[in-house]
Design an enzyme around this catalytic site. Structure first.
Site, PDB file in Angstrom:
ATOM      1  N   GLY A  37      38.253 -65.872  98.172  1.00 22.61           N
ATOM      2  CA  GLY A  37      38.654 -64.677  98.901  1.00 22.61           C
ATOM      3  C   GLY A  37      39.371 -63.710  97.979  1.00 22.61           C
ATOM      4  O   GLY A  37      39.899 -64.110  96.932  1.00 22.61           O
ATOM      5  N   HIS A  62      45.481 -66.329 104.529  1.00 19.15           N
ATOM      6  CA  HIS A  62      45.951 -66.032 103.174  1.00 19.15           C
ATOM      7  C   HIS A  62      45.600 -64.597 102.776  1.00 19.15           C
ATOM      8  O   HIS A  62      46.452 -63.843 102.307  1.00 19.15           O
ATOM      9  CB  HIS A  62      45.320 -67.048 102.204  1.00 19.15           C
ATOM     10  CG  HIS A  62      45.631 -66.797 100.760  1.00 19.15           C
ATOM     11  ND1 HIS A  62      46.332 -67.694  99.986  1.00 19.15           N
ATOM     12  CD2 HIS A  62      45.322 -65.757  99.938  1.00 19.15           C
ATOM     13  CE1 HIS A  62      46.464 -67.194  98.758  1.00 19.15           C
ATOM     14  NE2 HIS A  62      45.844 -66.029  98.700  1.00 19.15           N
TER      15      HIS A  62
END
Ligand code: ZN
Length: 164
Positions: A46, A130
């Site tokens: 990510g 996150h």
């Protein structure tokens, strides 16, 4: 294909709140492509726009099931708990234990500015939490239980074996 420079912990931009995206302009389209290129080049799962120095609410995630683009994401439901290790491209070589929801439901816009709803569990839920935290200027290191640890070295060959 353009790889952008990563910003690292200590860079004040990582602690700022990113701004909503109003329109998908050619520059935003380019940014989304570059975020994907930069994430894959760094073997990340990510990446959020502030990590390349752009304070826009854009995140890309690929946990090995294909790329997912999130524009202006918002978590609308969570459930359960998972405790596990997390790392961040902005905190190289480190990892730490973080507890997150085990289920996350979010709404966001795609690269055509169409709204969509998405659910995820385990790693995908963790990745959403996150990455979305980055948009509010938060790093996982604020949430680590115990010590931040050195990441165990994994060679490129091992990674390739795993993905094969
Ligand atoms: Zn991160």
């Amino acid at each position: 294909m353009a790889i952008r420079n990563l910003r690292y912990q200590g860079d004040p931009i990582l602690n700022k709140r990113a701004k909503e995206v109003k329109d998908i302009t050619p520059r935003i389209r380019q940014l989304i492509e570059d975020l994907l290129d930069t994430m894959y080049d760094n073997n990340g799962v990510g990446l959020a726009a502030p990590q390349v120095g752009i304070l826009k609410r854009i995140v890309v995630i690929d946990i090995g099931e294909g790329p997912q683009v999130f524009v202006n994401p918002r978590i609308i439901a969570t459930d359960g708990e998972q405790t596990g290790d997390e790392g961040c491209l902005s905190v190289p070589g480190k990892c730490g234990t973080v507890t997150r929801p085990n289920y996350v439901k979010a709404v966001a816009f795609d690269q055509e500015m169409n709204e969509f709803e998405i659910e995820g569990t385990e790693l995908f839920a963790r990745a959403m939490c996150h990455e979305f935290d980055h948009l509010d200027g938060h790093l996982y290191t604020e949430k680590v239980e115990g010590e931040l640890r050195e990441m165990t070295y994994v060679s490129e060959d091992d990674l390739e074996d795993e993905e094969a």
